[in-house]
Design a protein around this motif. Structure first.
Motif, PDB file in Angstrom:
ATOM      1  N   TYR A 189       0.848  -1.183   0.000  1.00 27.66           N
ATOM      2  CA  TYR A 189       0.000   0.000   0.000  1.00 27.66           C
ATOM      3  C   TYR A 189       0.885   1.234   0.000  1.00 27.66           C
ATOM      4  O   TYR A 189       1.705   1.416   0.909  1.00 27.66           O
ATOM      5  N   LYS A 190       0.755   2.035  -1.030  1.00 28.90           N
ATOM      6  CA  LYS A 190       1.509   3.287  -1.170  1.00 28.90           C
ATOM      7  C   LYS A 190       3.013   3.066  -1.004  1.00 28.90           C
ATOM      8  O   LYS A 190       3.720   3.865  -0.393  1.00 28.90           O
ATOM      9  N   LYS A 241      -4.322   0.329   5.923  1.00 24.70           N
ATOM     10  CA  LYS A 241      -4.410   1.562   5.136  1.00 24.70           C
ATOM     11  C   LYS A 241      -4.466   2.785   6.048  1.00 24.70           C
ATOM     12  O   LYS A 241      -3.806   3.797   5.787  1.00 24.70           O
ATOM     13  N   ASP A 298      -1.780   5.761   6.003  1.00 20.55           N
ATOM     14  CA  ASP A 298      -2.272   7.113   5.721  1.00 20.55           C
ATOM     15  C   ASP A 298      -1.960   8.067   6.872  1.00 20.55           C
ATOM     16  O   ASP A 298      -1.552   9.215   6.642  1.00 20.55           O
TER      17      ASP A 298
END
Length: 72
Positions: free
Chosen positions: A10-11, A59, A63
């Motif tokens: 993720y990212k 996530k 974030d």
């Protein structure tokens, strides 16, 4: 028994997905090196009773980390 058989990206962060038979949940521990002080790192824990809950928590952790870095 804890086992890892998946990796969630993720990212740009690779998050191993573990299953705990003892706790009946998915979990992960991610150590991220501090972008401003390379001698330090932060440890983040994430978990969920279902894979959907785990992915949402993962996530959210990433974030939030990104937002904290923007504020520094």
């Amino acid at each position: 028994m804890n086992n890892t058989n998946r990796l969630f990206n993720y990212k740009g962060y690779n998050i191993p997905i573990h299953w705990s038979d003892e706790d009946s949940c998915y979990w992960s521990k991610l150590e991220i090196q501090d972008i401003f002080d390379k001698t330090k790192s932060d440890v983040y824990l994430m978990e969920g009773d279902t894979i959907i809950e785990f992915l949402k928590d993962a996530k959210d952790v990433i974030d939030n980390y990104i937002e904290i870095c923007k504020e520094k």
